[in-house]
Write a protein that holds these residues in place. Structure first.
Motif, short mmCIF file in Angstrom:
data_model
loop_
_atom_site.label_atom_id
_atom_site.label_comp_id
_atom_site.label_asym_id
_atom_site.label_seq_id
_atom_site.Cartn_x
_atom_site.Cartn_y
_atom_site.Cartn_z
N PHE A 81 27.56 48.38 38.81
CA PHE A 81 27.35 49.61 38.06
C PHE A 81 26.03 49.49 37.30
CE2 PHE A 81 32.08 49.24 38.16
CZ PHE A 81 32.32 50.35 38.97
N PRO A 82 25.01 50.30 37.63
CA PRO A 82 23.69 50.11 37.02
C PRO A 82 23.64 50.44 35.54
CG PRO A 82 23.73 52.09 38.38
CD PRO A 82 25.02 51.38 38.64
N HIS A 83 24.59 51.27 35.05
CA HIS A 83 24.57 51.68 33.64
C HIS A 83 25.33 50.72 32.73
CE1 HIS A 83 28.26 53.22 35.37
NE2 HIS A 83 28.77 53.37 34.15
N LEU A 84 25.96 49.69 33.33
CA LEU A 84 26.72 48.72 32.54
C LEU A 84 25.97 47.40 32.46
CD1 LEU A 84 30.35 49.26 33.92
CD2 LEU A 84 29.24 50.39 31.97
N THR A 85 26.26 46.64 31.43
CA THR A 85 25.68 45.30 31.30
C THR A 85 26.35 44.35 32.28
OG1 THR A 85 27.27 44.57 29.64
CG2 THR A 85 25.27 45.69 28.83
N VAL A 86 25.80 43.16 32.38
CA VAL A 86 26.40 42.13 33.22
C VAL A 86 27.85 41.89 32.80
CG1 VAL A 86 26.36 39.65 33.70
CG2 VAL A 86 24.24 40.98 33.83
N GLU A 87 28.06 41.72 31.51
CA GLU A 87 29.40 41.45 30.98
C GLU A 87 30.35 42.61 31.28
OE1 GLU A 87 30.40 39.26 26.99
OE2 GLU A 87 30.01 41.39 26.60
N GLU A 88 29.89 43.83 31.11
CA GLU A 88 30.74 45.00 31.35
C GLU A 88 31.08 45.14 32.82
OE1 GLU A 88 29.17 47.81 27.64
OE2 GLU A 88 28.14 47.82 29.58
N ASN A 89 30.16 44.82 33.70
CA ASN A 89 30.44 44.84 35.13
C ASN A 89 31.55 43.86 35.49
OD1 ASN A 89 28.71 46.34 37.38
ND2 ASN A 89 27.35 46.03 35.61
N VAL A 90 31.46 42.66 34.95
CA VAL A 90 32.46 41.64 35.27
C VAL A 90 33.82 42.01 34.70
CG1 VAL A 90 33.08 39.21 34.96
CG2 VAL A 90 30.70 39.84 35.43
N ALA A 91 33.83 42.58 33.51
CA ALA A 91 35.10 42.91 32.84
C ALA A 91 35.77 44.15 33.42
CB ALA A 91 34.85 43.11 31.35
N PHE A 92 35.05 44.94 34.17
CA PHE A 92 35.55 46.26 34.58
C PHE A 92 36.89 46.18 35.30
CE2 PHE A 92 35.92 50.05 37.17
CZ PHE A 92 35.45 51.05 36.34
N GLY A 93 37.00 45.27 36.26
CA GLY A 93 38.24 45.17 37.03
C GLY A 93 39.43 44.74 36.20
N LEU A 94 39.19 43.89 35.20
CA LEU A 94 40.29 43.45 34.33
C LEU A 94 40.82 44.61 33.49
CD1 LEU A 94 38.96 40.06 32.92
CD2 LEU A 94 40.80 40.38 34.57
N LYS A 95 39.93 45.45 33.02
CA LYS A 95 40.31 46.50 32.06
C LYS A 95 40.87 47.74 32.73
CE LYS A 95 37.14 47.18 28.85
NZ LYS A 95 35.78 47.33 28.25
N TYR A 96 40.42 48.03 33.96
CA TYR A 96 40.75 49.34 34.53
C TYR A 96 41.56 49.29 35.82
CZ TYR A 96 37.30 50.83 31.11
OH TYR A 96 36.62 51.04 29.95
N ARG A 97 41.98 48.11 36.26
CA ARG A 97 42.78 48.09 37.48
C ARG A 97 44.14 48.73 37.21
NH1 ARG A 97 43.59 41.55 38.08
NH2 ARG A 97 44.58 41.15 36.07
N GLU A 98 44.76 49.28 38.28
CA GLU A 98 46.00 50.04 38.12
C GLU A 98 47.15 49.18 37.65
OE1 GLU A 98 49.02 52.88 40.74
OE2 GLU A 98 47.39 51.83 41.72
N SER A 99 47.31 48.00 38.25
CA SER A 99 48.42 47.14 37.85
C SER A 99 47.90 45.89 37.15
CB SER A 99 49.24 46.73 39.08
OG SER A 99 48.44 46.05 40.02
N ASN A 100 48.61 45.46 36.14
CA ASN A 100 48.27 44.26 35.37
C ASN A 100 46.91 44.35 34.68
OD1 ASN A 100 50.70 42.95 36.18
ND2 ASN A 100 49.72 42.42 38.13
N ALA A 101 46.55 45.56 34.24
CA ALA A 101 45.31 45.69 33.47
C ALA A 101 45.45 44.89 32.18
CB ALA A 101 45.04 47.16 33.15
N VAL A 102 44.36 44.29 31.75
CA VAL A 102 44.37 43.44 30.55
C VAL A 102 43.98 44.30 29.35
CG1 VAL A 102 43.42 41.40 29.43
CG2 VAL A 102 43.77 41.43 31.92
N ALA A 103 44.92 44.47 28.42
CA ALA A 103 44.68 45.32 27.26
C ALA A 103 44.02 44.58 26.11
CB ALA A 103 46.00 45.94 26.79
N SER A 104 44.22 43.28 26.07
CA SER A 104 43.69 42.49 24.95
C SER A 104 42.18 42.30 25.09
CB SER A 104 44.38 41.13 24.90
OG SER A 104 43.69 40.24 24.04
#
Length: 357
Positions: free
Chosen positions: A85-108
Motif C-alpha cells: 500500500f503506497p500510502h502506508l508506512t512500512v510498519e502499517e503495511n506489515v501490520a495490516f493483515g493482523l488488524k483487518y483480517r476477517e478471522s482472528n484479527a488482533v485487537a490489541s
C-alpha cells in the motif's frame, strides 16, 4: 503438507493446467520452474483461492481448500510486484493483515506492534518501520512484502517470481536470506520462477511445469544431472536435445546419425541429450578413440565470467551449445566459420524414448 490432485484449469479452449498432481512436503523449500505462459502463476492463484480449478482437489494438512475463499485458507502470498500500500508506512503495511483480517484479527495495539516489529527484525528491517514504501529500495520493499506475509503465521508461503524485479546483486543476497528465514520458521515455501539457476539454487526440491503438468519433481542436483525426460532437460538450459528416428540401433538426427545407448526398434522416435559441459571440441581428424562425435560449424562465443559458452550449427541446422569452465579450460582456440568435431563419451548421453514433447 500441501497436496494437489488432478488439477485442471481452462480458459475457453486453452488448457493452462491439465490434470496436474503435486505435493509440497512440510518444512520444505520447493521451487516450481516453468517457461513463461506455462501456468506457474495460475497454479499459485488456484492454491491461494484467487481462482478455482475446473477439476481436481487442493488439500492442506488434510483439509480441502478448493471452494474456500482466500482469507480462510491460511496461506501467505508474496506477489511479484510486492503489492504494498503506497500510502502506508512500512510498519502499517506489515501490520495490516493482523488488524483487518476477517478471522482472528488482533485487537490489541501492543500485540500488533510487538508482532510487527518481530516480523521486521526477521527480515532485517528493524528501524525502517516509520518510512514510506516509496522511500526504500526494491530489495527492502521485497522484504516488507515478505514480512507482511509472515506476520500472520501462514501454514505455507507462495512466492510468485519474488526476485524478478531485483538486480543481480540483490537477487543473490535475497536468495540466501529467503532460505535462512524459511529454515528459522520451519514453514514450507513454494517459490515460482522461470530461471533455472534460481530454481536450482533455492529449492530443496525442484518441480518442472510443462504442458500443464509436473514433468519431474526431484532434488536440485538429481534434476540437473539426470533429467527424466526431454521436457525437464530443456528447462534446465544445460542440455542439447537432438531428436530423431531410430535406424539399426542408431538415431538419425539433424546432427547426423548417432549411436544410442540401449536397443530401440527401427522407426521409433527418440531424443538424446548431451550436457553443454560434457562436450569437447577438436579437429575432425583428432577425435580421441572411444568417443562418439558429430561435426558442426562454430558460430560465435559468449564470455560469462567464470564460463564461456560456444555456439555451433550442424549441416542440417541443429544449434549445439558447449560450455567451457575457464578455471580448467578444455576447448582449443576456435575460429568462426570453421567446422569442428564435437565429441563426447558414450556414457554421457541420456536417451529419451518417444516423440519430442
Amino acid at each position: 503438507m500441501l497436496t494437489l490432485s488432478g488439477i485442471t484449469r481452462r480458459y475457453g479452449d486453452a488448457t493452462a493446467l491439465d490434470g496436474l498432481s503435486f505435493t509440497v512436503p512440510d518444512d520444505a523449500y520447493v521451487s516450481l520452474l516453468g517457461a513463461s505462459g506455462s501456468g506457474k502463476t495460475t497454479l499459485l492463484r488456484l492454491i491461494a483461492g484467487f481462482e478455482e480449478p475446473d477439476a481436481g482437489q487442493i488439500i492442506l494438512d488434510g483439509v480441502r481448500l478448493d471452494g474456500q475463499p482466500p482469507h480462510r485458507r491460511d496461506i501467505g502470498f508474496v506477489f511479484q510486484n510486492f503489492a504494498l500500500f503506497p500510502h502506508l508506512t512500512v510498519e502499517e503495511n506489515v501490520a495490516f493483515g493482523l488488524k483487518y483480517r476477517e478471522s482472528n484479527a488482533v485487537a490489541s495495539a501492543a500485540e500488533v506492534a510487538e508482532r510487527t516489529q518481530a516480523a521486521l527484525e526477521l527480515v532485517g528491517l528493524e528501524g525502517f518501520g516509520h518510512r514510506g514504501v516509496g522511500e526504500i529500495s526494491g530489495g527492502q520493499r521485497q522484504r516488507v512484502a515478505l514480512a507482511r506475509t509472515l506476520v500472520t503465521e501462514p501454514r505455507i508461503v507462495l512466492l510468485d517470481e519474488p526476485l524478478g524485479a531485483l538486480d543481480a546483486n540483490l537477487r543473490d543476497r535475497m536468495c540466501d536470506e529467503l532460505r535462512a528465514i524459511r529454515e528459522r520458521l520451519k514453514v514450507s515455501f513454494l517459490h515460482v520462477t522461470g530461471s533455472e539457476t534460481e530454481a536450482l539454487t533455492m529449492g530443496d526440491t525442484v518441480a518442472v511445469l510443462a504442458g500443464g503438468r509436473i514433468v519431474q519433481s526431484s532434488g536440485s542436483r538429481a534434476l540437473f544431472e539426470a533429467p527424466l525426460n526431454a521436457s525437464a532437460a530443456k528447462h534446465l538450459n544445460a542440455w542439447n536435445i537432438l531428436s530423431g528416428t531410430v535406424e539399426k540401433d542408431k538415431l538419425r538426427t539433424n546432427a547426423g546419425i548417432l549411436p544410442v545407448p540401449g536397443s530401440l526398434s527401427d522407426g521409433q522416435s527418440a531424443q538424446i541429450a548431451l550436457r553443454f559441459d560434457r562436450i569437447d571440441v577438436s579437429d575432425a581428424a583428432q577425435v580421441p578413440e572411444g568417443r562418439h562425435h558429430f561435426e558442426a560449424r562454430f558460430l560465435t562465443g559468449e564470455f560469462n565470467g567464470p564460463t564461456a559458452l560456444s555456439f555451433f550449427r550442424t549441416a542440417d541446422g541443429a544449434l549445439v551449445q558447449v560450455v567451457d569452465h575457464l578455471s580448467s579450460p578444455r576447448l582449443p582456440r576456435l575460429e568462426e566459420g570453421r567446422t569442428y568435431a564435437l565429441h563426447y563419451r558414450p556414457e554421457e548421453v541420456l536417451l529419451f524414448e518417444g516423440a519430442e514433447g
